[in-house]
Design a protein around this motif. Sequence first.
Motif, short mmCIF file in Angstrom:
data_model
loop_
_atom_site.label_atom_id
_atom_site.label_comp_id
_atom_site.label_asym_id
_atom_site.label_seq_id
_atom_site.Cartn_x
_atom_site.Cartn_y
_atom_site.Cartn_z
N ARG A 123 2.08 -13.63 12.72
CA ARG A 123 1.02 -13.80 13.72
C ARG A 123 1.45 -13.24 15.07
N ARG A 124 2.72 -13.39 15.41
CA ARG A 124 3.21 -12.81 16.67
C ARG A 124 3.16 -11.28 16.62
N ILE A 125 3.45 -10.72 15.45
CA ILE A 125 3.38 -9.26 15.30
C ILE A 125 1.94 -8.79 15.42
N ARG A 126 1.04 -9.52 14.81
CA ARG A 126 -0.39 -9.17 14.89
C ARG A 126 -0.89 -9.26 16.33
N ALA A 127 -0.45 -10.29 17.05
CA ALA A 127 -0.86 -10.45 18.44
C ALA A 127 -0.33 -9.31 19.30
N ALA A 128 0.95 -8.94 19.10
CA ALA A 128 1.54 -7.83 19.87
C ALA A 128 0.81 -6.53 19.59
N LEU A 129 0.43 -6.33 18.33
CA LEU A 129 -0.29 -5.11 17.96
C LEU A 129 -1.63 -5.04 18.68
N GLN A 130 -2.35 -6.18 18.71
CA GLN A 130 -3.66 -6.19 19.36
C GLN A 130 -3.53 -6.09 20.88
N LEU A 131 -2.42 -6.59 21.42
CA LEU A 131 -2.21 -6.51 22.86
C LEU A 131 -1.63 -5.17 23.30
N GLY A 132 -1.22 -4.35 22.32
CA GLY A 132 -0.67 -3.05 22.64
C GLY A 132 0.69 -3.10 23.30
N ARG A 133 1.52 -4.05 22.85
CA ARG A 133 2.85 -4.17 23.44
C ARG A 133 3.89 -4.30 22.33
N PRO A 134 5.15 -4.00 22.60
CA PRO A 134 6.18 -4.14 21.57
C PRO A 134 6.40 -5.61 21.23
N VAL A 135 6.91 -5.85 20.03
CA VAL A 135 7.21 -7.21 19.61
C VAL A 135 8.72 -7.41 19.72
N LYS A 136 9.13 -8.55 20.25
CA LYS A 136 10.55 -8.87 20.35
C LYS A 136 11.03 -9.36 18.99
N ALA A 137 12.12 -8.77 18.50
CA ALA A 137 12.55 -9.05 17.13
C ALA A 137 14.06 -9.08 17.01
N ILE A 138 14.51 -9.83 16.01
CA ILE A 138 15.88 -9.76 15.53
C ILE A 138 15.84 -9.03 14.20
N ILE A 139 16.64 -8.04 14.04
CA ILE A 139 16.67 -7.26 12.80
C ILE A 139 17.93 -7.63 12.04
N ARG A 140 17.76 -8.10 10.82
CA ARG A 140 18.88 -8.60 10.04
C ARG A 140 18.88 -7.94 8.66
N ALA A 141 20.05 -7.70 8.13
CA ALA A 141 20.17 -7.17 6.76
C ALA A 141 19.89 -8.32 5.79
N LEU A 142 18.77 -8.26 5.08
CA LEU A 142 18.35 -9.35 4.19
C LEU A 142 18.02 -8.80 2.81
N GLY A 143 18.58 -9.44 1.77
CA GLY A 143 18.13 -9.15 0.43
C GLY A 143 16.83 -9.87 0.16
N ASP A 144 16.23 -9.66 -1.00
CA ASP A 144 14.95 -10.29 -1.30
C ASP A 144 15.06 -11.82 -1.27
N ASP A 145 16.12 -12.37 -1.87
CA ASP A 145 16.28 -13.82 -1.86
C ASP A 145 16.44 -14.35 -0.44
N ASP A 146 17.24 -13.65 0.36
CA ASP A 146 17.42 -14.06 1.76
C ASP A 146 16.10 -14.02 2.52
N LEU A 147 15.30 -13.00 2.23
CA LEU A 147 14.02 -12.84 2.93
C LEU A 147 13.10 -14.01 2.65
N VAL A 148 12.93 -14.35 1.37
CA VAL A 148 11.99 -15.42 1.03
C VAL A 148 12.51 -16.78 1.50
N ILE A 149 13.82 -16.97 1.48
CA ILE A 149 14.36 -18.23 1.99
C ILE A 149 14.11 -18.33 3.49
N ALA A 150 14.33 -17.23 4.22
CA ALA A 150 14.12 -17.25 5.67
C ALA A 150 12.67 -17.54 6.01
#
Length: 338
Positions: A123-150
Amino acid sequence: MSKRTDTIRSLFAQSPAPMLSADNNREPRRVAAGAVRSMKETFSDIERENETLRARIATGEQVVDVDPGLVDPSPFADRFPQEEDASFEALKQSIGDRGQEVPVLLRVNPSLPDRYQTAFGHRRIRAALQLGRPVKAIIRALGDDDLVIAQGVENSAREDLSFIERAVFAWRLESAGRSRSVIQQALAIDRAEASKLISVAKAVPDDVVRAIGKAPRIGRGRWQEFAELLRDAPALKRARAATVLPAFSSFDGDARFARALAAAKRAEAEPRPARPIIEIKNSAGQSVAEIRASERDVRVTLAKADGSAFAQFLAARLPELLEEYRSYDAGDGGTKGV
């Protein structure tokens, strides 16, 4: 280095005071144990903060600005499409006024290295997209299991997924080959609860779930009742028929569930066979009566003009007519149709 850190370190770095001889008859000065413990804990907190920052920098977890147009959703959807967007509009207004306070968690898209996938923060990504601004993010190396758990842990902490959203999420994860242990971690549930969620999601067809929606106030008990009813093919047919009625979509999710459940419960009335109609006409060809016969009874409808008087006449003659019919039927024996 902060002033607080310098102060604490200077305290621990001071040279010890000269030892006094016993002849001076003075006890050495002591520092209260509580004060020393407090300073040590403060120093340890500072070190832990520094270690965390160093670890984040080392693993690329510093908060960065990302073009929201480069972010794809998680391949394991855990939410239904939003119907009421009031909360999203409030979030967008908040980000527009005060900025994004909590970063989202992303990973590099395994199939498209120049794009990202969302672990949480859709939802934060969607809001940033509609507001025309970058989204603040942490980028992490995640496998599929790590992704769904997170993403599961983040949503479980917020406690705003409905029962059926959790059930469908669990079923999607299992269908994608994720183990039960991963599903349990993602939703913070035990093995028995995971089995119940998956059982309901498998029993309620996807088209029925989509038509009903998240139904936020409908809990496990009623969904299990609904799932059990839908094992009967006629009940499933009635529920599906209810979901495609024009008025169905005008209700909220909880009301849609109630209507689908009621349709599944409602026993379909057996169609009554049409009664053959025998029309009785007078010598002038006018219809004076109709006779409708079935296995259960015979109904005679008389023309309005002579109805009342003829009904009395017929009632008086009916016993005689019935006896005449029985004598005729018995006398004919088995010769009918010969």
